[in-house]
Write an enzyme that holds these catalytic residues in place. Structure first.
Site: not given
Ligand code: S3P
Length: 453
Positions: A30-31, A35, A107, A181, A340, A367
Protein backbone atom coordinates in the site's frame (compact mmCIF):
# COMPACT_ATOMS: atom_id res chain seq x y z
CA UNK A 1 -34.28 -1.45 18.12
CA UNK A 2 -31.83 -4.13 16.97
CA UNK A 3 -28.77 -3.71 14.75
CA UNK A 4 -29.11 -1.12 11.97
CA UNK A 5 -29.41 -2.88 8.57
CA UNK A 6 -26.16 -1.44 7.19
CA UNK A 7 -24.09 -3.02 9.95
CA UNK A 8 -25.81 -6.38 9.57
CA UNK A 9 -25.19 -6.44 5.83
CA UNK A 10 -21.56 -5.63 6.31
CA UNK A 11 -20.83 -8.04 9.13
CA UNK A 12 -19.20 -11.42 8.54
CA UNK A 13 -18.99 -14.59 10.51
CA UNK A 14 -15.77 -16.62 10.61
CA UNK A 15 -15.81 -20.27 11.67
CA UNK A 16 -12.76 -22.02 13.14
CA UNK A 17 -10.56 -23.79 10.56
CA UNK A 18 -9.55 -27.45 10.95
CA UNK A 19 -6.36 -26.72 9.01
CA UNK A 20 -4.76 -23.95 6.99
CA UNK A 21 -2.84 -24.63 3.79
CA UNK A 22 -1.91 -22.75 0.66
CA UNK A 23 -0.53 -19.56 -0.76
CA UNK A 24 -2.66 -16.53 0.05
CA UNK A 25 -2.54 -13.93 -2.71
CA UNK A 26 -1.34 -10.60 -1.38
CA UNK A 27 -2.09 -7.04 -2.47
CA UNK A 28 0.72 -4.82 -3.73
CA UNK A 29 2.33 -2.83 -0.96
CA UNK A 30 0.00 0.00 0.00
CA UNK A 31 2.72 2.50 0.94
CA UNK A 32 4.65 1.85 -2.28
CA UNK A 33 1.51 1.95 -4.45
CA UNK A 34 0.59 5.44 -3.15
CA UNK A 35 4.10 6.71 -3.74
CA UNK A 36 4.35 5.16 -7.20
CA UNK A 37 1.20 7.01 -8.31
CA UNK A 38 2.34 10.29 -6.78
CA UNK A 39 5.81 10.10 -8.30
CA UNK A 40 4.40 9.08 -11.68
CA UNK A 41 2.32 12.27 -11.59
CA UNK A 42 5.41 14.36 -10.81
CA UNK A 43 7.44 12.87 -13.69
CA UNK A 44 6.78 14.13 -17.19
CA UNK A 45 5.97 11.22 -19.51
CA UNK A 46 4.59 7.73 -19.10
CA UNK A 47 5.12 5.48 -16.07
CA UNK A 48 3.86 1.94 -15.68
CA UNK A 49 3.00 0.62 -12.24
CA UNK A 50 2.46 -3.14 -12.11
CA UNK A 51 0.74 -4.86 -9.22
CA UNK A 52 -0.40 -1.83 -7.24
CA UNK A 53 -2.74 -2.77 -4.40
CA UNK A 54 -6.33 -2.11 -5.48
CA UNK A 55 -7.56 -1.21 -2.00
CA UNK A 56 -9.73 1.84 -1.48
CA UNK A 57 -6.83 3.87 -0.04
CA UNK A 58 -4.69 3.53 -3.15
CA UNK A 59 -7.72 4.20 -5.34
CA UNK A 60 -8.11 7.48 -3.46
CA UNK A 61 -4.58 8.53 -4.40
CA UNK A 62 -5.20 7.51 -8.03
CA UNK A 63 -8.26 9.77 -8.01
CA UNK A 64 -6.27 12.66 -6.57
CA UNK A 65 -3.45 12.53 -9.11
CA UNK A 66 -6.03 12.25 -11.92
CA UNK A 67 -7.89 15.30 -10.56
CA UNK A 68 -4.60 17.23 -10.70
CA UNK A 69 -4.17 16.51 -14.40
CA UNK A 70 -2.32 13.18 -14.79
CA UNK A 71 -3.93 10.56 -17.02
CA UNK A 72 -4.35 7.43 -14.89
CA UNK A 73 -5.45 4.28 -16.76
CA UNK A 74 -6.16 0.90 -15.22
CA UNK A 75 -4.66 -1.44 -17.79
CA UNK A 76 -5.18 -4.74 -15.92
CA UNK A 77 -7.02 -5.64 -12.75
CA UNK A 78 -7.93 -8.84 -10.93
CA UNK A 79 -9.98 -7.74 -7.93
CA UNK A 80 -6.90 -7.52 -5.71
CA UNK A 81 -4.24 -5.69 -7.70
CA UNK A 82 -4.18 -3.31 -10.63
CA UNK A 83 -1.62 -2.25 -13.24
CA UNK A 84 -1.68 1.46 -13.94
CA UNK A 85 -0.39 3.40 -16.94
CA UNK A 86 0.14 7.00 -15.86
CA UNK A 87 0.86 9.74 -18.40
CA UNK A 88 1.74 13.02 -16.79
CA UNK A 89 2.42 16.49 -18.14
CA UNK A 90 5.02 16.73 -15.35
CA UNK A 91 4.97 18.84 -12.23
CA UNK A 92 4.65 22.15 -14.11
CA UNK A 93 1.68 20.84 -16.11
CA UNK A 94 -0.42 19.75 -13.11
CA UNK A 95 -3.36 22.03 -12.38
CA UNK A 96 -5.86 22.97 -9.71
CA UNK A 97 -8.58 20.36 -9.24
CA UNK A 98 -12.19 21.33 -9.92
CA UNK A 99 -13.40 19.97 -6.61
CA UNK A 100 -12.34 18.64 -3.24
CA UNK A 101 -9.61 15.98 -3.32
CA UNK A 102 -11.21 12.97 -1.65
CA UNK A 103 -8.74 10.96 0.45
CA UNK A 104 -11.57 8.72 1.73
CA UNK A 105 -10.07 6.69 4.64
CA UNK A 106 -6.45 7.26 3.70
CA UNK A 107 -4.07 9.18 5.94
CA UNK A 108 -1.23 8.46 3.53
CA UNK A 109 -3.11 10.12 0.63
CA UNK A 110 -3.83 13.16 2.78
CA UNK A 111 -0.40 13.68 4.27
CA UNK A 112 1.88 12.63 1.43
CA UNK A 113 -0.16 14.51 -1.21
CA UNK A 114 -0.03 17.64 1.00
CA UNK A 115 3.73 17.71 0.49
CA UNK A 116 3.26 17.71 -3.29
CA UNK A 117 0.47 20.31 -3.17
CA UNK A 118 2.63 22.63 -1.05
CA UNK A 119 4.87 22.99 -4.10
CA UNK A 120 2.08 23.56 -6.64
CA UNK A 121 0.94 27.19 -7.03
CA UNK A 122 -2.79 26.74 -6.57
CA UNK A 123 -5.61 26.07 -4.13
CA UNK A 124 -6.44 22.53 -2.99
CA UNK A 125 -8.81 21.09 -0.41
CA UNK A 126 -8.20 17.58 0.95
CA UNK A 127 -11.00 15.82 2.76
CA UNK A 128 -12.13 12.29 3.56
CA UNK A 129 -14.45 10.13 5.61
CA UNK A 130 -15.38 10.51 9.29
CA UNK A 131 -12.30 8.58 10.41
CA UNK A 132 -9.94 10.75 8.34
CA UNK A 133 -11.57 13.89 9.70
CA UNK A 134 -10.46 12.84 13.19
CA UNK A 135 -6.80 12.35 12.27
CA UNK A 136 -4.18 14.97 13.19
CA UNK A 137 -2.78 17.28 10.50
CA UNK A 138 -0.84 19.81 12.61
CA UNK A 139 2.21 17.61 12.13
CA UNK A 140 2.06 18.31 8.40
CA UNK A 141 0.97 21.94 8.57
CA UNK A 142 3.91 23.05 10.70
CA UNK A 143 6.79 21.99 8.43
CA UNK A 144 5.02 22.79 5.14
CA UNK A 145 4.14 26.28 6.40
CA UNK A 146 7.71 26.91 7.37
CA UNK A 147 8.63 26.00 3.79
CA UNK A 148 6.38 28.85 2.61
CA UNK A 149 3.09 27.14 1.71
CA UNK A 150 -0.16 28.30 3.26
CA UNK A 151 -2.12 25.52 4.99
CA UNK A 152 -5.30 25.72 7.05
CA UNK A 153 -7.44 23.11 8.74
CA UNK A 154 -10.49 22.76 10.93
CA UNK A 155 -10.33 23.15 14.73
CA UNK A 156 -7.41 25.58 14.90
CA UNK A 157 -5.46 23.81 12.19
CA UNK A 158 -5.65 20.38 13.79
CA UNK A 159 -8.16 18.30 11.79
CA UNK A 160 -9.17 17.81 8.11
CA UNK A 161 -10.51 19.09 5.78
CA UNK A 162 -7.14 20.61 4.94
CA UNK A 163 -6.64 23.58 2.63
CA UNK A 164 -3.28 23.91 0.89
CA UNK A 165 -2.31 27.00 -1.07
CA UNK A 166 0.98 26.05 -2.61
CA UNK A 167 3.87 27.97 -4.18
CA UNK A 168 6.12 26.81 -6.96
CA UNK A 169 9.18 28.02 -5.08
CA UNK A 170 9.47 26.83 -1.47
CA UNK A 171 12.12 27.36 1.21
CA UNK A 172 14.33 24.45 2.19
CA UNK A 173 14.15 23.47 5.87
CA UNK A 174 16.00 21.36 8.36
CA UNK A 175 13.23 19.68 10.34
CA UNK A 176 13.02 17.09 13.08
CA UNK A 177 9.72 15.17 13.14
CA UNK A 178 7.98 15.17 16.53
CA UNK A 179 6.53 11.68 16.17
CA UNK A 180 8.09 8.97 14.00
CA UNK A 181 6.09 9.34 10.77
CA UNK A 182 7.01 8.24 7.26
CA UNK A 183 4.04 10.21 5.97
CA UNK A 184 5.35 13.48 7.40
CA UNK A 185 8.92 12.72 6.30
CA UNK A 186 7.70 11.92 2.77
CA UNK A 187 5.62 15.10 2.56
CA UNK A 188 8.63 17.23 3.50
CA UNK A 189 10.96 15.46 1.07
CA UNK A 190 8.46 15.82 -1.80
CA UNK A 191 7.98 19.52 -0.97
CA UNK A 192 11.78 19.77 -0.82
CA UNK A 193 11.92 18.98 -4.54
CA UNK A 194 10.35 22.42 -5.10
CA UNK A 195 12.55 24.25 -2.58
CA UNK A 196 15.71 26.22 -3.10
CA UNK A 197 18.62 24.53 -1.35
CA UNK A 198 18.99 21.45 0.80
CA UNK A 199 16.03 20.02 2.71
CA UNK A 200 16.81 17.83 5.71
CA UNK A 201 14.38 15.65 7.65
CA UNK A 202 15.55 14.19 10.94
CA UNK A 203 13.80 11.39 12.74
CA UNK A 204 14.56 9.96 16.17
CA UNK A 205 13.60 6.49 14.93
CA UNK A 206 13.97 5.42 11.31
CA UNK A 207 10.58 4.98 9.60
CA UNK A 208 9.80 3.29 6.26
CA UNK A 209 12.09 4.65 3.56
CA UNK A 210 10.13 3.91 0.37
CA UNK A 211 9.96 7.56 -0.67
CA UNK A 212 13.73 7.87 -0.44
CA UNK A 213 14.34 4.66 -2.42
CA UNK A 214 11.80 5.60 -5.09
CA UNK A 215 13.12 9.13 -5.48
CA UNK A 216 16.57 7.66 -6.01
CA UNK A 217 15.27 5.21 -8.58
CA UNK A 218 13.74 8.18 -10.43
CA UNK A 219 17.05 9.97 -10.55
CA UNK A 220 16.90 12.21 -7.47
CA UNK A 221 19.89 12.26 -5.16
CA UNK A 222 18.62 11.55 -1.64
CA UNK A 223 21.25 11.09 1.03
CA UNK A 224 20.99 9.24 4.31
CA UNK A 225 22.95 10.81 7.13
CA UNK A 226 22.87 8.53 10.11
CA UNK A 227 24.74 8.17 13.34
CA UNK A 228 24.39 4.47 12.94
CA UNK A 229 24.68 3.40 9.31
CA UNK A 230 23.43 -0.11 10.04
CA UNK A 231 19.97 1.26 10.78
CA UNK A 232 18.00 1.86 13.98
CA UNK A 233 18.49 5.00 16.07
CA UNK A 234 18.33 8.57 14.78
CA UNK A 235 18.57 9.15 11.07
CA UNK A 236 18.45 12.17 8.77
CA UNK A 237 17.67 12.41 5.05
CA UNK A 238 18.67 15.23 2.74
CA UNK A 239 17.85 16.22 -0.81
CA UNK A 240 18.72 19.20 -2.98
CA UNK A 241 15.80 21.22 -4.34
CA UNK A 242 15.13 21.66 -8.02
CA UNK A 243 15.49 17.99 -9.01
CA UNK A 244 13.19 16.55 -11.69
CA UNK A 245 11.78 13.05 -11.54
CA UNK A 246 12.10 10.76 -14.53
CA UNK A 247 9.29 8.40 -15.54
CA UNK A 248 9.77 4.76 -14.58
CA UNK A 249 8.26 1.30 -15.02
CA UNK A 250 8.05 -0.46 -11.71
CA UNK A 251 6.61 -3.51 -10.08
CA UNK A 252 5.14 -3.16 -6.59
CA UNK A 253 6.21 -5.84 -4.05
CA UNK A 254 3.57 -7.78 -2.09
CA UNK A 255 2.56 -5.94 1.07
CA UNK A 256 4.38 -7.11 4.23
CA UNK A 257 1.67 -5.56 6.42
CA UNK A 258 -0.94 -7.72 4.67
CA UNK A 259 1.40 -10.73 4.88
CA UNK A 260 1.57 -10.27 8.67
CA UNK A 261 -2.05 -11.46 9.02
CA UNK A 262 -1.20 -14.80 7.42
CA UNK A 263 2.12 -15.12 9.26
CA UNK A 264 0.25 -14.85 12.54
CA UNK A 265 -2.58 -17.10 11.33
CA UNK A 266 -0.04 -19.79 10.39
CA UNK A 267 1.95 -19.44 13.60
CA UNK A 268 -1.01 -19.62 16.01
CA UNK A 269 -3.06 -22.28 14.22
CA UNK A 270 -2.25 -25.85 15.33
CA UNK A 271 -2.27 -27.31 11.79
CA UNK A 272 -0.95 -24.74 9.35
CA UNK A 273 1.55 -24.28 6.54
CA UNK A 274 1.21 -21.11 4.45
CA UNK A 275 3.52 -19.63 1.84
CA UNK A 276 3.61 -15.97 0.86
CA UNK A 277 5.34 -15.02 -2.39
CA UNK A 278 7.34 -11.93 -3.28
CA UNK A 279 6.83 -10.09 0.00
CA UNK A 280 8.60 -6.75 0.46
CA UNK A 281 11.19 -7.22 3.20
CA UNK A 282 12.68 -3.72 3.25
CA UNK A 283 14.56 -3.43 6.60
CA UNK A 284 12.28 -0.52 7.59
CA UNK A 285 9.16 -2.67 7.04
CA UNK A 286 10.11 -6.15 8.18
CA UNK A 287 10.01 -5.65 11.96
CA UNK A 288 6.85 -7.72 12.47
CA UNK A 289 8.48 -10.72 10.76
CA UNK A 290 11.50 -10.38 13.04
CA UNK A 291 9.36 -10.00 16.16
CA UNK A 292 7.40 -13.14 15.27
CA UNK A 293 10.64 -15.07 14.75
CA UNK A 294 11.81 -13.76 18.14
CA UNK A 295 8.58 -15.11 19.62
CA UNK A 296 9.39 -18.53 18.19
CA UNK A 297 7.39 -18.46 14.94
CA UNK A 298 8.65 -21.01 12.41
CA UNK A 299 9.09 -18.70 9.44
CA UNK A 300 11.35 -19.72 6.57
CA UNK A 301 12.56 -16.88 4.40
CA UNK A 302 14.03 -17.22 0.91
CA UNK A 303 15.28 -14.09 -0.80
CA UNK A 304 14.00 -13.67 -4.35
CA UNK A 305 15.18 -11.23 -7.04
CA UNK A 306 14.28 -7.57 -6.98
CA UNK A 307 11.16 -6.46 -8.84
CA UNK A 308 11.55 -5.11 -12.34
CA UNK A 309 11.99 -1.35 -12.62
CA UNK A 310 14.51 -1.59 -9.80
CA UNK A 311 12.87 0.51 -7.11
CA UNK A 312 15.43 -0.92 -4.75
CA UNK A 313 13.06 -2.96 -2.61
CA UNK A 314 14.21 -6.42 -1.44
CA UNK A 315 11.73 -9.32 -1.75
CA UNK A 316 11.37 -12.75 -0.15
CA UNK A 317 9.12 -15.80 -0.14
CA UNK A 318 7.98 -16.64 3.38
CA UNK A 319 6.65 -19.95 4.68
CA UNK A 320 5.10 -20.13 8.12
CA UNK A 321 4.17 -23.27 10.06
CA UNK A 322 2.28 -23.90 13.31
CA UNK A 323 4.48 -22.67 16.15
CA UNK A 324 4.87 -22.53 19.92
CA UNK A 325 5.12 -18.83 20.70
CA UNK A 326 6.58 -17.10 23.73
CA UNK A 327 5.92 -13.57 24.96
CA UNK A 328 7.90 -10.54 23.77
CA UNK A 329 8.61 -7.03 25.08
CA UNK A 330 8.31 -4.18 22.59
CA UNK A 331 9.34 -0.59 23.41
CA UNK A 332 8.39 2.65 21.63
CA UNK A 333 11.01 2.34 18.83
CA UNK A 334 9.88 -1.22 18.08
CA UNK A 335 6.25 -0.09 18.07
CA UNK A 336 7.15 2.61 15.52
CA UNK A 337 8.88 0.00 13.36
CA UNK A 338 5.79 -2.24 13.30
CA UNK A 339 3.13 0.45 13.66
CA UNK A 340 0.64 -1.18 11.27
CA UNK A 341 1.20 -4.72 12.56
CA UNK A 342 0.69 -4.11 16.30
CA UNK A 343 -2.99 -5.22 16.21
CA UNK A 344 -2.16 -8.61 14.66
CA UNK A 345 0.91 -8.98 16.90
CA UNK A 346 -1.44 -8.47 19.88
CA UNK A 347 -3.42 -11.47 18.65
CA UNK A 348 -0.18 -13.48 18.38
CA UNK A 349 0.60 -12.47 21.98
CA UNK A 350 -2.70 -13.97 23.22
CA UNK A 351 -1.34 -17.36 22.07
CA UNK A 352 2.21 -16.85 23.40
CA UNK A 353 3.43 -18.25 26.69
CA UNK A 354 4.08 -15.48 29.22
CA UNK A 355 3.41 -11.76 29.47
CA UNK A 356 3.87 -9.60 26.40
CA UNK A 357 4.34 -5.90 26.98
CA UNK A 358 3.97 -3.25 24.29
CA UNK A 359 5.09 0.12 25.63
CA UNK A 360 4.65 3.60 24.19
CA UNK A 361 2.00 2.71 21.62
CA UNK A 362 0.17 6.09 21.77
CA UNK A 363 0.43 6.69 17.99
CA UNK A 364 -1.97 3.77 17.52
CA UNK A 365 -4.72 6.07 18.77
CA UNK A 366 -4.17 8.29 15.70
CA UNK A 367 -4.74 5.59 13.09
CA UNK A 368 -7.95 4.72 11.22
CA UNK A 369 -9.44 4.21 14.69
CA UNK A 370 -8.16 4.30 18.25
CA UNK A 371 -6.48 0.95 17.72
CA UNK A 372 -5.50 0.53 21.37
CA UNK A 373 -9.12 0.76 22.50
CA UNK A 374 -10.34 -1.30 19.52
CA UNK A 375 -7.90 -4.17 19.90
CA UNK A 376 -8.39 -4.32 23.67
CA UNK A 377 -12.19 -4.45 23.35
CA UNK A 378 -12.17 -7.04 20.54
CA UNK A 379 -9.61 -9.38 22.08
CA UNK A 380 -11.29 -9.09 25.50
CA UNK A 381 -14.61 -10.09 23.89
CA UNK A 382 -12.83 -13.18 22.50
CA UNK A 383 -11.62 -14.13 25.98
CA UNK A 384 -8.02 -12.84 25.85
CA UNK A 385 -6.27 -11.34 28.86
CA UNK A 386 -5.28 -7.84 27.78
CA UNK A 387 -4.76 -4.80 29.97
CA UNK A 388 -4.24 -1.23 28.77
CA UNK A 389 -2.54 1.30 31.00
CA UNK A 390 -2.08 4.69 29.33
CA UNK A 391 -0.19 3.96 26.11
CA UNK A 392 1.04 0.53 27.28
CA UNK A 393 -0.55 -2.82 26.51
CA UNK A 394 0.02 -6.04 28.47
CA UNK A 395 -1.19 -9.40 27.17
CA UNK A 396 -0.92 -12.64 29.11
CA UNK A 397 -1.06 -15.97 27.31
CA UNK A 398 -1.68 -18.46 26.05
CA UNK A 399 -5.45 -18.14 26.31
CA UNK A 400 -7.93 -20.23 24.31
CA UNK A 401 -10.23 -17.86 22.43
CA UNK A 402 -14.00 -18.25 22.15
CA UNK A 403 -15.95 -16.84 19.20
CA UNK A 404 -17.81 -13.61 19.98
CA UNK A 405 -19.11 -10.44 18.36
CA UNK A 406 -16.25 -8.05 17.64
CA UNK A 407 -16.39 -4.36 16.72
CA UNK A 408 -13.95 -3.23 14.05
CA UNK A 409 -14.57 0.52 14.48
CA UNK A 410 -14.63 0.42 10.64
CA UNK A 411 -10.86 -0.12 10.74
CA UNK A 412 -9.41 -2.57 8.17
CA UNK A 413 -6.60 -3.81 10.37
CA UNK A 414 -8.94 -4.57 13.28
CA UNK A 415 -11.36 -6.37 10.93
CA UNK A 416 -8.58 -8.63 9.60
CA UNK A 417 -7.14 -9.24 13.08
CA UNK A 418 -10.49 -10.42 14.47
CA UNK A 419 -11.08 -12.56 11.37
CA UNK A 420 -7.74 -14.34 11.92
CA UNK A 421 -8.69 -14.80 15.59
CA UNK A 422 -11.88 -16.45 14.33
CA UNK A 423 -9.80 -19.17 12.63
CA UNK A 424 -8.60 -20.45 16.02
CA UNK A 425 -11.51 -19.46 18.29
CA UNK A 426 -14.11 -21.98 19.44
CA UNK A 427 -17.47 -21.28 17.74
CA UNK A 428 -18.28 -18.42 15.38
CA UNK A 429 -16.64 -14.99 15.49
CA UNK A 430 -18.64 -12.11 14.10
CA UNK A 431 -16.87 -9.13 12.62
CA UNK A 432 -18.95 -6.00 12.17
CA UNK A 433 -18.19 -3.65 9.24
CA UNK A 434 -15.94 -6.36 7.83
CA UNK A 435 -15.95 -4.64 4.44
CA UNK A 436 -13.40 -2.20 5.83
CA UNK A 437 -10.79 -4.85 4.91
CA UNK A 438 -11.13 -3.55 1.33
CA UNK A 439 -9.32 -0.39 2.37
CA UNK A 440 -6.04 -2.30 2.02
CA UNK A 441 -6.90 -5.91 1.07
CA UNK A 442 -9.94 -6.29 -1.19
CA UNK A 443 -9.89 -10.10 -1.41
CA UNK A 444 -8.94 -10.79 2.21
CA UNK A 445 -12.10 -12.74 3.14
CA UNK A 446 -12.18 -14.95 0.00
CA UNK A 447 -8.48 -15.75 0.61
CA UNK A 448 -9.24 -16.66 4.20
CA UNK A 449 -11.95 -19.09 3.11
CA UNK A 450 -9.68 -20.62 0.44
CA UNK A 451 -6.98 -21.51 2.99
CA UNK A 452 -9.24 -23.94 4.88
CA UNK A 453 -9.14 -26.42 2.01
C1 S3P B 1 2.52 4.97 6.06
C2 S3P B 1 3.09 5.35 7.23
C3 S3P B 1 2.56 5.00 8.54
C4 S3P B 1 1.56 3.85 8.45
C5 S3P B 1 0.59 4.02 7.32
C6 S3P B 1 1.33 4.13 6.00
C7 S3P B 1 3.13 5.43 4.81
O1 S3P B 1 1.94 6.13 9.09
O2 S3P B 1 0.85 3.72 9.65
O3 S3P B 1 -0.29 2.92 7.26
O4 S3P B 1 2.79 4.90 3.74
O5 S3P B 1 3.98 6.33 4.87
P1 S3P B 1 2.82 7.23 9.89
O6 S3P B 1 4.00 7.46 9.08
O7 S3P B 1 2.00 8.46 10.00
O8 S3P B 1 3.07 6.58 11.21
Amino acid sequence: MGTPPLRREQSRSVQPAARLRGEPRLPGDKSISHRALIMAALAEGRSLIDGAGDGRDVQATAGIVAALGASVKRVREDGLNVDYAVASPGVEGLHEADGVLDCRNSGTSLRVCSGVLAGLPFFSVLDGDASLRSRPVARIIEPLRSMGADLRARRSDSLPPLVVIGRSQLRAIDFETRVPSAQVKSAILLAGLRAQGRTTVREAVATRDHTERMLRSRGVEVRRVSENESGGGPVAWTLEGGAWLSPLDERVPADPSAAAFWLVAGAIHPDAALTLRGVGVNPTRRAAIDFLVRMGARIEETAVGEPSGDIGEPLADLTVRSSELTAIDLGPAEVAAAIDEIPILCLAATQARGRTTIRGAGELRNKESDRIAGIAAGLTALGARIVVSGDDITITGPTPLAGAATETLDDHRLAMTFAVAGLIARGATTIDLAESAAVSYPSFFPELERLRA
